[in-house]
Design an enzyme around this catalytic site. Structure first.
Site, PDB file in Angstrom:
ATOM      1  N   PRO A  31      -5.952  20.479  -5.933  1.00 32.08           N
ATOM      2  CA  PRO A  31      -6.097  19.853  -4.608  1.00 32.08           C
ATOM      3  C   PRO A  31      -4.811  19.097  -4.274  1.00 32.08           C
ATOM      4  CG  PRO A  31      -7.329  18.617  -6.272  1.00 32.08           C
ATOM      5  CD  PRO A  31      -6.764  19.814  -6.969  1.00 32.08           C
ATOM      6  N   CYS A 115      -6.960  10.033  -8.339  1.00 32.52           N
ATOM      7  CA  CYS A 115      -5.891   9.691  -7.390  1.00 32.52           C
ATOM      8  C   CYS A 115      -5.417   8.253  -7.641  1.00 32.52           C
ATOM      9  CB  CYS A 115      -6.374   9.836  -5.946  1.00 32.52           C
ATOM     10  SG  CYS A 115      -5.105   9.373  -4.748  1.00 32.52           S
ATOM     11  N   HIS A 185      -6.039  15.108 -15.944  1.00 31.65           N
ATOM     12  CA  HIS A 185      -4.601  14.912 -15.757  1.00 31.65           C
ATOM     13  C   HIS A 185      -4.162  13.989 -16.884  1.00 31.65           C
ATOM     14  CE1 HIS A 185      -0.793  14.600 -13.561  1.00 31.65           C
ATOM     15  NE2 HIS A 185      -0.772  13.368 -14.050  1.00 31.65           N
TER      16      HIS A 185
END
Length: 316
Positions: A31, A115, A185
């Site tokens: 994304p 994020c 991540h």
């Protein structure tokens, strides 16, 4: 009746979990704000991306506003599958409502727990959720219970804690709630360009019985293979590497001219806004143009000027 009908086959191919059970490493387009929209997803699917995500969408806005739905989420009936819609959310029911809206048009949703941007963290979205495992568990469980389609996936994308035990705990809680897979991540919230902790992804993978996807600093197909071997991950997710070379998963070291031509055709067909069309080309041509050429190309200001340049310099 012998064998599958075409419709059944397509249905099977559209189930992301089938990809994870195929025995192959699943190659995933991440994304990306502004970038992983329909036109770009169409391009990378031509070059061996197995699964694509939408850019992150704020679930509350999406549920509340038809305008947000129209501008944030575009797909088509053919070709844009399997598709995962990524949401930023902090309330279980809001995430469920957003999931219900996209369910007929996508194959799953992903909750953004990674994020690191200040605005997202300040709003209670993104990476601050890795410190709220019970809330993540609750959101996953709610979507699982409220979406009727058992093949609709619910995944999360996370960053790691300094203390990895906390990350493993978060992942195990999400697994207990019925999460389909977890993308890791391999950096903490504070880390930006530091080396990715692939060893941490390996430990998480070994602690789970559901698929785990590795994310971070994968720029070539060789990198993807190395990360798979280092971590044991079931899939690899790529962002910047695919921006620079959308044909990366097909084994190209740099963007081939055919891919640039494909982007031009797809972008024009989709009516892609000029800035987005141009930015993608700037990324794609980064490695194949000289400094001087960049100076000229990067300041072009119309689609016709870009098309003329590509034709004159590359015969595209």
């Amino acid at each position: 009746m012998i064998g599958d009908t075409t419709e059944t086959k397509q249905c099977q191919l559209k189930d992301p979990m089938d990809l994870f059970h195929s025995g192959q490493v699943v190659k995933i387009c991440a994304p990306m704000v502004r970038y992983s929209k329909l036109a770009f997803r169409t391009l990378v699917r031509k070059y061996s991306s197995d699964l694509c995500y939408t850019p992150m969408i704020v679930a509350a806005d999406f549920v509340r506003s038809a305008k947000a739905r129209d501008s944030e989420f575009t797909t088509n009936k053919v070709g844009d599958r399997p598709l995962i819609v990524q949401f930023a959310a902090k309330e279980a029911q809001v995430l469920c409502d957003a999931a219900s809206i996209v369910c007929p048009f996508a194959d799953g949703i992903d909750l953004n727990c990674g994020c690191p941007q200040r605005w997202a963290m300040a709003e209670g979205y993104g990476a601050c959720l890795i410190n709220k495992p019970e809330l993540v568990q609750d959101m996953v469980r709610h979507v699982r219970n409220q979406i009727d389609n058992p093949r609709f996936s619910v995944s999360i994308k996370i960053r790691i804690h300094e203390d990895l035990k906390r990350t493993v705990d978060l992942c195990q809680k999400a697994e207990a709630a019925g999460v389909s897979w977890i993308t890791v991540h391999g950096r903490s919230v504070e880390e930006r360009h530091q080396p990715v902790h692939y060893d941490a992804i390996k430990i998480i993978k070994q602690s789970m019985s559901i698929p785990v996807v590795a994310n971070g600093d994968i720029k070539t197909l060789k990198d993807a293979e190395n990360v798979h071997h280092l971590t044991g991950a079931d899939g690899v997710m790529v962002a910047r590497g695919l921006l620079a070379n959308p044909a990366m998963f097909a084994g190209y070291e740099e963007t081939p001219l055919k891919c640039i031509q494909d982007w031009v055709d797809i972008a024009l067909e989709h009516g892609t806004p000029f800035t987005c069309f141009h930015h993608h080309l700037m990324y794609m041509m980064e490695r194949i143009t000289s400094k001087q050429e960049k100076k000229v190309f990067n300041v072009l200001s119309s689609t016709s000027a870009v098309l003329d340049y590509l034709n004159d310099h590359y015969g595209v």
